[in-house]
Design an enzyme around this catalytic site. Structure first.
Site, PDB file in Angstrom:
ATOM      1  N   GLY A 166     -17.605  -2.956  -3.167  1.00  0.00           N
ATOM      2  CA  GLY A 166     -16.823  -1.822  -3.604  1.00  0.00           C
ATOM      3  C   GLY A 166     -16.541  -1.867  -5.097  1.00  0.00           C
ATOM      4  N   GLY A 189     -14.266  -3.453  -6.705  1.00  0.00           N
ATOM      5  CA  GLY A 189     -13.980  -4.792  -7.233  1.00  0.00           C
ATOM      6  C   GLY A 189     -15.219  -5.511  -7.727  1.00  0.00           C
ATOM      7  N   SER A 214      -4.558   6.168  -6.706  1.00  0.00           N
ATOM      8  CA  SER A 214      -5.405   7.148  -6.026  1.00  0.00           C
ATOM      9  C   SER A 214      -4.950   8.555  -6.384  1.00  0.00           C
ATOM     10  CB  SER A 214      -5.306   6.942  -4.510  1.00  0.00           C
ATOM     11  OG  SER A 214      -5.964   7.977  -3.806  1.00  0.00           O
ATOM     12  N   TYR A 236      -1.031   5.367   3.443  1.00  0.00           N
ATOM     13  CA  TYR A 236      -1.867   5.080   2.276  1.00  0.00           C
ATOM     14  C   TYR A 236      -1.374   5.869   1.066  1.00  0.00           C
ATOM     15  CZ  TYR A 236      -6.028   4.478  -0.630  1.00  0.00           C
ATOM     16  OH  TYR A 236      -6.882   4.171  -1.668  1.00  0.00           O
TER      17      TYR A 236
END
Length: 320
Positions: free
Chosen positions: A1, A3, A159, A181
């Protein structure tokens, strides 16, 4: 991902840096390290094992890092979970009829829900992993982050789904809602704002970024794989209208890498830096004001300190 892409891109910027990768398990850490060394064989890459959703694990890794390093220049706070995601197709259809579909597709507002649960520390799992574990880690690493010759940086992965409407001070762990989330990411924005007020004078600066919509393991769990395969051509087309559809982890790390090259004292603490990609595939960074109430941010920070005091009482053996 994001990271892994970030690690590779940071080494492209400066091959002299020492990367320390934090993963939930040792096998994943070593596999990630091997992938990085395959393209950057001379890089300095070490690993630590930490589960951000487990306070004992966070405290152990903080102690290990304090033993191994004298300072930390950058801490990328990127770990996150979205358990049991569900798409509200009824809301999606309503968005199509009301002309709000593009907004919903770029922010997931009103169409994404999750089912949360308590973790072993008695905390809501998403809140603990996405925010509180990071907060405790930062608090435990203050000696490596503050008072250095050069500023130290915290860079949180937030986000576009971070929304005030999903967050409540009276239920900041989001035990009663279905958008854990989104709540945890809004809490991230609040925390970053206050950390700057508390620590800038000590040489610690905090920023938040949004990687955009990236196709990663987390994203692929939202829908069955065969549906993603059908949707991908449409998503590439949507990118001509929605610049936050970065799609690849490499593009999603654009804002993270951009901040690596900036002087923090010139950055706006009330701005979130968004990774964007044009329809033709050009990546760039777009700053946008964070939609936060600063009084709420201060009150939330006090609640985090209270929770820290309550939860760490049981882990006195792991504290210095």
């Amino acid at each position: 991902g994001v990271g892994l892409a970030l690690c590779q891109r940071l080494l492209e910027e400066d091959g002299r840096i020492h990367l320390c990768i934090a993963c939930r398990n040792a096998q994943k850490s070593e596999a990630t390290r091997d992938l990085i060394l395959a393209t950057h064989p001379n890089a300095q890459v070490s690993t630590v094992e930490v589960d951000l959703g487990n306070l004992a694990s966070v405290l152990r890794v903080a102690r290990e890092l304090r033993c191994r390093f004298q300072r930390l220049d950058f801490v990328y706070l990127n770990a996150g979970i979205m358990p049991n995601p569900h798409v509200n197709f009824k809301a999606l259809w309503h968005g199509l009829l009301t002309g709000k579909l593009l907004h919903m597709l770029t922010t997931a507002e009103g169409i994404m829900t999750q089912t949360d649960r308590l973790n072993g520390d008695g905390l809501q799992e998403v809140f603990a992993t996405n925010l509180f574990g990071h907060f405790i880690l930062v608090r435990q690493l203050e000696s490596l982050l503050c008072g250095n010759e050069k500023p130290s940086r915290l860079i949180w992965t937030s986000s576009s789904n971070a929304r005030e409407s999903a967050f409540s001070l009276s239920d900041y762990q989001h035990a009663k809602g279905k958008e854990s989330y989104s709540s945890s990411k809004y809490a991230t924005d609040l925390t970053s704002v206050v950390l700057n007020r508390k620590f800038n004078k000590q040489g610690l600066y905090s920023s938040v970024v949004c990687p955009g919509l990236v196709m990663s393991n987390m994203t692929y769990r939202i829908l069955p794989v065969f549906l993603w395969k059908l949707l991908m051509p449409i998503m590439w087309l949507i990118r001509f209208f929605a610049k936050t559809y970065t799609l690849t982890p490499y593009n999603g790390a654009e804002a993270h890498v951009w901040l690596f090259k900036q002087k923090p004292e010139y950055l706006d603490e009330l701005v979130k830096y968004h990774s964007c990609t044009s329809g033709l595939g050009k990546s760039y960074v777009e700053p946008r004001k964070i939609d936060v109430d600063e009084e709420t941010a201060e009150k939330f920070y006090e609640k985090l300190l209270e929770l820290e005091k309550q939860t760490l009482e049981r882990y006195s053996d792991l504290l210095d």
